[in-house]
Design an enzyme around this catalytic site. Structure first.
Site, PDB file in Angstrom:
ATOM      1  N   ARG A   1       0.823  -1.207   0.000  1.00  0.00           N
ATOM      2  CA  ARG A   1       0.000   0.000   0.000  1.00  0.00           C
ATOM      3  C   ARG A   1       0.865   1.270   0.000  1.00  0.00           C
ATOM      4  NH1 ARG A   1      -3.772   2.528   4.498  1.00  0.00           N
ATOM      5  NH2 ARG A   1      -5.342   3.559   3.191  1.00  0.00           N
TER       6      ARG A   1
ATOM      7  N   HIS B   1       0.471   4.702  -2.262  1.00  0.00           N
ATOM      8  CA  HIS B   1       0.279   6.046  -1.708  1.00  0.00           C
ATOM      9  C   HIS B   1       1.459   6.968  -2.009  1.00  0.00           C
ATOM     10  CE1 HIS B   1      -3.245   5.353   1.309  1.00  0.00           C
ATOM     11  NE2 HIS B   1      -3.447   4.773   0.149  1.00  0.00           N
ATOM     12  N   ASP B   2       2.608   6.406  -2.306  1.00  0.00           N
ATOM     13  CA  ASP B   2       3.752   7.216  -2.740  1.00  0.00           C
ATOM     14  C   ASP B   2       3.529   7.694  -4.177  1.00  0.00           C
ATOM     15  OD1 ASP B   2       6.271   8.424  -2.695  1.00  0.00           O
ATOM     16  OD2 ASP B   2       7.276   6.624  -3.424  1.00  0.00           O
TER      17      ASP B   2
ATOM     18  N   VAL C   1       0.901  10.632  -5.287  1.00  0.00           N
ATOM     19  CA  VAL C   1       0.988  12.004  -4.772  1.00  0.00           C
ATOM     20  C   VAL C   1       1.875  12.882  -5.657  1.00  0.00           C
ATOM     21  CG1 VAL C   1       1.830  13.413  -2.865  1.00  0.00           C
ATOM     22  CG2 VAL C   1       0.477  11.376  -2.396  1.00  0.00           C
TER      23      VAL C   1
ATOM     24  N   GLY D   1       4.097  11.331  -8.638  1.00  0.00           N
ATOM     25  CA  GLY D   1       5.270  10.496  -8.778  1.00  0.00           C
ATOM     26  C   GLY D   1       5.651   9.598  -7.638  1.00  0.00           C
TER      27      GLY D   1
ATOM     28  N   ASN E   1      -3.761   8.511   5.121  1.00  0.00           N
ATOM     29  CA  ASN E   1      -2.579   7.905   5.752  1.00  0.00           C
ATOM     30  C   ASN E   1      -2.609   7.918   7.280  1.00  0.00           C
ATOM     31  OD1 ASN E   1      -1.337   7.382   3.266  1.00  0.00           O
ATOM     32  ND2 ASN E   1      -0.344   9.389   3.202  1.00  0.00           N
TER      33      ASN E   1
ATOM     34  N   PRO F   1      -7.104   8.543  -3.439  1.00  0.00           N
ATOM     35  CA  PRO F   1      -8.396   7.850  -3.536  1.00  0.00           C
ATOM     36  C   PRO F   1      -8.925   7.517  -2.142  1.00  0.00           C
ATOM     37  CG  PRO F   1      -6.863   6.955  -5.132  1.00  0.00           C
ATOM     38  CD  PRO F   1      -6.077   7.909  -4.281  1.00  0.00           C
TER      39      PRO F   1
ATOM     40  N   HIS G   1      -6.567  -5.635  -2.475  1.00  0.00           N
ATOM     41  CA  HIS G   1      -7.353  -5.797  -1.252  1.00  0.00           C
ATOM     42  C   HIS G   1      -7.667  -7.272  -0.989  1.00  0.00           C
ATOM     43  CE1 HIS G   1      -8.572  -1.331  -1.828  1.00  0.00           C
ATOM     44  NE2 HIS G   1      -7.466  -1.442  -1.125  1.00  0.00           N
ATOM     45  N   THR G   2      -6.843  -8.131  -1.521  1.00  0.00           N
ATOM     46  CA  THR G   2      -6.903  -9.565  -1.236  1.00  0.00           C
ATOM     47  C   THR G   2      -6.098  -9.912   0.002  1.00  0.00           C
ATOM     48  OG1 THR G   2      -6.358 -11.754  -2.096  1.00  0.00           O
ATOM     49  CG2 THR G   2      -4.920  -9.991  -2.774  1.00  0.00           C
TER      50      THR G   2
ATOM     51  N   ASP H   1      -9.883  -9.499   3.056  1.00  0.00           N
ATOM     52  CA  ASP H   1     -10.392 -10.714   2.418  1.00  0.00           C
ATOM     53  C   ASP H   1     -10.671 -11.732   3.510  1.00  0.00           C
ATOM     54  OD1 ASP H   1     -10.817 -13.125   1.153  1.00  0.00           O
ATOM     55  OD2 ASP H   1      -8.971 -13.078  -0.043  1.00  0.00           O
TER      56      ASP H   1
ATOM     57  N   THR I   1      -9.219 -15.763   2.480  1.00  0.00           N
ATOM     58  CA  THR I   1      -7.785 -16.087   2.618  1.00  0.00           C
ATOM     59  C   THR I   1      -7.044 -14.790   2.961  1.00  0.00           C
ATOM     60  OG1 THR I   1      -7.613 -15.825   0.216  1.00  0.00           O
ATOM     61  CG2 THR I   1      -7.738 -18.080   1.042  1.00  0.00           C
TER      62      THR I   1
HETATM   63  C1  HEM Z   1      -8.801   2.595  -5.696  1.00  0.00           C
HETATM   64  C2  HEM Z   1      -8.650   3.273  -4.635  1.00  0.00           C
HETATM   65  C3  HEM Z   1      -8.322   2.708  -3.286  1.00  0.00           C
HETATM   66  C4  HEM Z   1      -8.967   3.016  -2.134  1.00  0.00           C
HETATM   67  C5  HEM Z   1     -10.124   3.986  -1.975  1.00  0.00           C
HETATM   68  C6  HEM Z   1      -8.337   2.267  -1.077  1.00  0.00           C
HETATM   69  C7  HEM Z   1      -8.681   2.329   0.252  1.00  0.00           C
HETATM   70  C8  HEM Z   1      -8.147   1.566   1.258  1.00  0.00           C
HETATM   71  C9  HEM Z   1      -8.538   1.615   2.645  1.00  0.00           C
HETATM   72  C10 HEM Z   1      -9.611   2.543   3.220  1.00  0.00           C
HETATM   73  C11 HEM Z   1      -7.810   0.698   3.321  1.00  0.00           C
HETATM   74  C12 HEM Z   1      -7.885   0.380   4.810  1.00  0.00           C
HETATM   75  C13 HEM Z   1      -6.982   1.322   5.588  1.00  0.00           C
HETATM   76  C14 HEM Z   1      -7.191   1.246   7.064  1.00  0.00           C
HETATM   77  O1  HEM Z   1      -8.156   0.660   7.523  1.00  0.00           O
HETATM   78  O2  HEM Z   1      -6.371   1.824   7.816  1.00  0.00           O
HETATM   79  C15 HEM Z   1      -6.947   0.062   2.366  1.00  0.00           C
HETATM   80  C16 HEM Z   1      -6.032  -0.922   2.670  1.00  0.00           C
HETATM   81  C17 HEM Z   1      -5.165  -1.474   1.771  1.00  0.00           C
HETATM   82  N1  HEM Z   1      -4.999  -1.088   0.455  1.00  0.00           N
HETATM   83 FE1  HEM Z   1      -6.198   0.135  -0.586  1.00  0.00          FE
HETATM   84  N2  HEM Z   1      -7.348   1.502  -1.607  1.00  0.00           N
HETATM   85  C18 HEM Z   1      -7.282   1.739  -2.954  1.00  0.00           C
HETATM   86  C19 HEM Z   1      -6.373   1.196  -3.841  1.00  0.00           C
HETATM   87  C20 HEM Z   1      -5.323   0.387  -3.496  1.00  0.00           C
HETATM   88  C21 HEM Z   1      -4.235   0.028  -4.364  1.00  0.00           C
HETATM   89  C22 HEM Z   1      -4.060   0.538  -5.790  1.00  0.00           C
HETATM   90  C23 HEM Z   1      -3.407  -0.787  -3.657  1.00  0.00           C
HETATM   91  C24 HEM Z   1      -2.125  -1.438  -4.075  1.00  0.00           C
HETATM   92  C25 HEM Z   1      -1.802  -1.740  -5.288  1.00  0.00           C
HETATM   93  C26 HEM Z   1      -3.999  -0.954  -2.350  1.00  0.00           C
HETATM   94  C27 HEM Z   1      -3.507  -1.766  -1.357  1.00  0.00           C
HETATM   95  C28 HEM Z   1      -4.029  -1.859  -0.089  1.00  0.00           C
HETATM   96  C29 HEM Z   1      -3.561  -2.826   0.888  1.00  0.00           C
HETATM   97  C30 HEM Z   1      -2.532  -3.911   0.650  1.00  0.00           C
HETATM   98  C31 HEM Z   1      -4.256  -2.560   2.075  1.00  0.00           C
HETATM   99  C32 HEM Z   1      -4.068  -3.241   3.440  1.00  0.00           C
HETATM  100  C33 HEM Z   1      -2.956  -2.490   4.163  1.00  0.00           C
HETATM  101  C34 HEM Z   1      -2.586  -3.001   5.533  1.00  0.00           C
HETATM  102  O3  HEM Z   1      -3.098  -4.017   6.007  1.00  0.00           O
HETATM  103  O4  HEM Z   1      -1.747  -2.333   6.167  1.00  0.00           O
HETATM  104  N3  HEM Z   1      -5.138  -0.203  -2.278  1.00  0.00           N
HETATM  105  N4  HEM Z   1      -7.163   0.620   1.117  1.00  0.00           N
END
Ligand code: HEM
Ligand SMILES: *[C@@H]1O[C@H](CO)[C@@H](O)[C@H](O)[C@H]1NC(C)=O
Ligand SMILES: *[C@@H]1O[C@H](CO)[C@@H](O)[C@H](O)[C@H]1NC(C)=O
Ligand SMILES: *[C@@H]1O[C@H](CO)[C@@H](O)[C@H](O)[C@H]1NC(C)=O
Ligand SMILES: *[C@@H]1O[C@H](CO)[C@@H](O)[C@H](O)[C@H]1NC(C)=O
Ligand SMILES: *[C@@H]1O[C@H](CO)[C@@H](O)[C@H](O)[C@H]1NC(C)=O
Length: 317
Positions: A66, A70-71, A74, A85, A108, A176, A206-207, A233, A236
């Protein structure tokens, strides 16, 4: 004979024209062999630190993946330009008035994590090859290795990014968001040259990883405190696979921003068919995820003599 060689010549010319067009359109000057001579062990070093960190914290691969996202999303203003970038800006701590950290932007704050592991990676790399690998490249490498360790696809990470000396808090506020509509998500992705296939594939991340119940569609209705963690998820939780699309099809995505890819009125002609594709074919998902990660990693990196190689990922030199 003559015809064949002249058509070969025009093919070569066409190829040159395409390459030139790519270069002038900001085609990637990054390269998968960038550290082959200067830091051949880079990939192994990053992998070793992540392997060891995830023993005590199985969530780390997800958190690092993630951070790269997020890098990259921005914008950072430099003396040369204002552009989005992958430049390590998310890693900078507050150093007021010059540097206002992106870590407390809404997407963040109390959410982005894994920073101490990035510090450990930087320290291990600086032992192996002092001053060579940028913090921005650490995030790109860490994302690929994390996905691979969790059972996901592998890809050749393009490298050679340099680190920003500024942050952009306005742009970080525009990351986003879980309550963004499909339209808004598509627009935020389009702004950085990512299309609907990229949007659906990348949200497949988000898997794995966790979400605070305050961001879920259930919104802590079981009475938990707002920050209590749930698996993104449920099937799994720590594996990188195509199960999150299955959850979507059952209307069981945790994030509203995931479910809209199927439920939005405009989804049926845009994102929904892609969700169905990836839900039915993991290989198709993996191939597209890898391609989209490379595309995302190419968002206007600083290269050449722009920016710097930070000594400490949390501070500009
Ligand atoms: C499309 C827009 C996206 C939105 C609105 C979004 C939103 C979120 C939110 C709200 C969380 C939970 C954060 C928390 O509860 O503290 C999350 C977790 C996560 N997101 Fe996204 N996300 C997006 C796209 C992505 C993308 C592009 C990736 C990576 C390629 C990604 C990877 C992850 C991962 C791996 C987690 C779990 C992080 C952890 O357990 O520390 N997300 N995301
Ligand atoms: C970040 O979260 C903390 C609570 O942990 C809060 O005190 C602070 O105001 C938040 N920062 C911003 C910029 O919203
Ligand atoms: C970020 O960059 C994009 C395109 O380069 C631009 O459209 C957008 O206005 C910028 N946003 C901010 C907050 O600087
Ligand atoms: C998105 O872009 C990729 C190339 O980067 C392309 O293969 C794919 O077909 C595009 N998808 C859509 C929906 O336009
Ligand atoms: C959960 O409830 C809070 C407070 O009413 C609200 O601000 C937030 O947007 C809700 N979250 C979701 C995901 O619906
Ligand atoms: C995931 O991919 C496999 C193999 O491609 C497929 O059989 C399965 O139905 C897919 N979907 C889910 C939700 O697991």
């Amino acid at each position: 004979m003559a015809a064949a060689s002249s058509s070969r010549a025009s093919l070569a010319l066409l190829l040159c024209a395409v390459l030139l067009a790519l270069a002038s359109a900001g085609g990637s000057p990054l390269s998968s062999t960038f550290y082959d001579a200067s830091c051949p062990s880079a990939h192994d070093v990053v992998r070793r630190v992540i392997q060891s960190a995830r023993v005590s914290d199985p969530r780390i691969p997800a958190s690092l993946t993630r951070l790269h996202f997020h890098d990259c999303f921005v914008n950072v203003s430099t003396y040369r330009r204002l552009s989005p970038g992958c430049d390590g800006s998310i890693l900078l701590d507050d150093d007021l008035p010059a540097i206002q950290t992106e870590k407390t932007a809404p997407a963040n704050n109390n959410s982005a994590r894994g920073f101490p592991v990035v510090d450990d990676i930087k320290a291990a790399l600086d032992e192996a090859c002092p001053g060579i690998v940028s913090c921005a490249d650490i995030l790109a490498l860490a994302a690929e290795i994390s996905v691979e360790l969790a059972g996901g696809p592998r890809w050749r990470v393009l490298l050679g990014r340099r680190d920003a000396t500024v942050t952009n808090i306005q742009s970080a506020k525009n990351l986003p968001n879980f309550f963004d509509s499909l339209n808004v998500l598509q627009e935020k992705f389009r702004n950085v040259n990512l299309n609907d296939t990229d949007l659906v594939a990348l949200q497949g991340a988000h898997t794995f990883g966790r979400v605070q119940c305050q961001f879920t569609r259930e919104n802590c209705t079981a009475g938990q405190s707002s920050g209590s963690l749930e698996n993104l998820d449920q099937v799994t939780p720590n594996l990188f696979d195509n199960k999150s699309y299955g959850n979507l099809l059952q209307g069981r995505a945790k994030l509203p921003s995931d479910q809209v890819m199927l439920s939005d009125p405009s989804a049926s002609t845009t994102t929904a068919p892609i969700v169905h594709r990836f839900a039915g074919n993991q290989q198709d998902f993996f191939r597209n995820f890898a391609a989209s990660m490379i595309k995302m990693g190419n968002i206007s990196p600083l290269t050449g003599s722009d920016g710097e190689i930070r000594k400490n990922c949390r501070r500009v030199n």
